[in-house]
Scaffold this active site. Structure first.
Site, short mmCIF file in Angstrom:
data_model
loop_
_atom_site.label_atom_id
_atom_site.label_comp_id
_atom_site.label_asym_id
_atom_site.label_seq_id
_atom_site.Cartn_x
_atom_site.Cartn_y
_atom_site.Cartn_z
N GLU A 210 0.87 -1.17 0.00
CA GLU A 210 0.00 0.00 0.00
C GLU A 210 0.91 1.22 0.00
O GLU A 210 1.42 1.63 1.05
CB GLU A 210 -0.92 -0.02 1.23
CG GLU A 210 -1.81 -1.24 1.34
CD GLU A 210 -2.81 -1.36 0.21
OE1 GLU A 210 -2.98 -0.38 -0.55
OE2 GLU A 210 -3.41 -2.43 0.05
N CYS A 244 -1.95 9.27 2.63
CA CYS A 244 -1.52 8.68 1.35
C CYS A 244 -2.50 8.94 0.22
O CYS A 244 -2.12 8.95 -0.95
CB CYS A 244 -1.27 7.18 1.52
SG CYS A 244 -2.71 6.23 2.04
#
Length: 476
Positions: A210, A244
């Site tokens: 991720e 993110c």
């Protein structure tokens, strides 16, 4: 804590109990739920201590609430997800039967980041535990109080062969990523993700990465600028941009620069009437990360970009003079828009991970699509507008980890959507049932019937074989 001893303990336990009953998995999840219910305030306080300035309300909403929702959703669907999946048997193999067994992989390693230290640690742990695995968690060394508190609580609620927390620095993380896990999940930067994947490849350990990337935010010609600016500001400034999936840069129709700048500034000041000393506005995690953001802006200005501060009093901070803010809030870095950014600038080459928002003007939506496709594939993409044909063109002709239309961030909170990246922004997903499937082995099982006629296809070949094959061709 002896890293290799703990790994061996979990490895042996996973091999001794390959079939983990649903009741055992459920009980582990309920223990995790109890841990959060009884210690949520302590965990929020630990996060606040690590950041220096981060509202415990933010942590409750963005970390713990998402984890609690995931627990609830997983507990609700666990029995269904664990069941063997019957599949239709083709005519040529009938009357045999077939199904898919969803089995635990064994030992799952999780390396989590500092920006959402509870959510990004415990969310993948939930799906890994639900899938029947043992879990070793290595949280970030940049949030030592949170990591220590998680380690203390996990040790109270779980045996080390079930779930444990490994604290330590970068050297420990390097050793951790080299263990022979059955699966390794890493959340963090693309650069570090590459190193983790290389370490895992030595043992052929499958990975879920991720990562981040430069997530574009497209403003269409027909969008409501005031409404869009407020949602962009919210998504960008949650956790001071240390997210993110934060909008990394805005793509704006040429000629609307002033309108967007005014709308964005109004939105920022509505959300954060002040920056310095505002308990709702999160501090940058460290002086090193703060210095990086300042350097980005200095370089952009030296190359001709124009920086527009959303709070005028904060403008001197880019020059490094933060003494007037006071020691407790010196890492609260004010939001800024950057016009005239170009590809040679650092802030257009790297994920920004802070409250700086470059604005890039475009003429036609075709230019936007081409620009996105010429760049590494992002973790998220945002589109604001009302033209469905244009929206669909963007969605169908670009690739990103996820998309949110007319808002930001919320696709990650949807409990039935997978969350993950693609290309440079990562691979694999761990939310919802797709996350459960990431941490199981789907074993194919075929059971032959005693009435099977497959022996008709055995050699030696002859007329009988030809007749059977001709018949099968007609059936198929």
């Amino acid at each position: 804590m002896d890293l290799h001893r703990i790994f061996d303990l979990q490895y042996q336990a996973s091999r001794a109990q390959v079939d983990v009953p649903v009741l055992v998995r459920r009980e582990r999840l309920l223990r995790l739920q109890k841990m959060l219910d009884e210690n949520g305030e302590q965990l929020c306080a630990a996060v606040q201590q690590d950041f220096g300035v981060r509202s415990e309300r933010w942590t409750e909403m963005l970390d713990l609430m998402l984890v609690r929702n995931m627990l609830r959703h997983t507990l609700k669907h666990l029995s269904k997800w664990c069941k063997r999946q019957s599949v239709r048997t083709p005519l040529m193999l009938q009357p045999g039967k077939a199904w898919v067994e969803r089995q635990p992989l064994g030992v799952v390693g999780i390396i989590s980041p500092w920006n959402y230290p509870l959510q990004l640690s415990l969310a993948p742990a939930i799906t890994a535990l639900a899938a029947g695995n043992r879990v070793m968690l290595k949280p970030s060394e940049l949030t030592p109080h949170t990591s220590a508190k998680m380690g203390e609580l996990v040790a109270q609620f779980f045996a080390p062969e079930e779930f444990c927390v490994i604290e330590g620095d970068v050297a420990v993380a390097t050793q951790f990523s080299g263990l022979q896990f059955d699966h390794l999940l890493f959340t963090g930067s693309t650069a570090v993700g590459r190193r983790v994947a290389q370490a895992a490849a030595v043992h052929l350990t499958p990975t879920t990465l991720e990562l981040g990337g430069k997530s574009p935010c497209i403003i269409a010609q027909d969008c409501d600028m005031q409404a869009a600016a407020l949602k962009v500001a919210y998504g960008k400034l949650v956790n001071a941009g240390q997210t993110c999936i934060a909008p990394d840069y805005v793509l704006l129709p040429r000629g609307k620069e002033q309108e967007f700048a005014e709308a964005y500034q109004a939105a920022v000041q509505q959300l954060y009437p002040r920056i310095s000393g505002n308990p709702d506005y999160t501090a940058i995690i460290s002086k090193r990360h703060l210095a990086r953001l300042k350097q980005m802006l200095r370089q952009a200005q030296s190359l001709g970009a124009q920086v527009h501060w959303m709070h005028e009093a904060a403008a001197p901070a880019v020059d490094g003079d933060t003494t007037a803010w006071g020691e407790a809030v010196e890492r609260q870095f004010a939001p800024a828009l950057v016009f005239g950014a170009t590809g040679e600038m650092q802030l257009m080459q790297e994920e920004i991970f802070g409250p700086i928002l470059p604005v890039i003007s475009y003429e036609h939506i075709e230019d936007v699509i081409n620009a996105i496709n010429a760049s590494p594939r992002p973790l998220a993409l945002y589109w604001f507008g009302n033209d469905e044909a244009e929206r669909n063109a963007v969605l169908m002709r670009t690739v990103s980890g996820g998309v949110c239309v007319n808002d930001t961030l919320l696709h990650v909170a949807h409990e039935n959507l997978p969350f993950g990246g693609v290309g440079d922004s990562g691979w694999g997903a761990y939310h919802a049932e797709q996350g459960f499937l990431r941490f199981v082995h789907q074993k194919a099982v075929f059971v032959q019937s005693r009435w099977a006629a497959t022996s008709l296809l055995y050699p030696p070949f002859g007329e009988k074989f030809d007749r059977v094959m001709d018949l099968m061709r007609r059936w198929l």
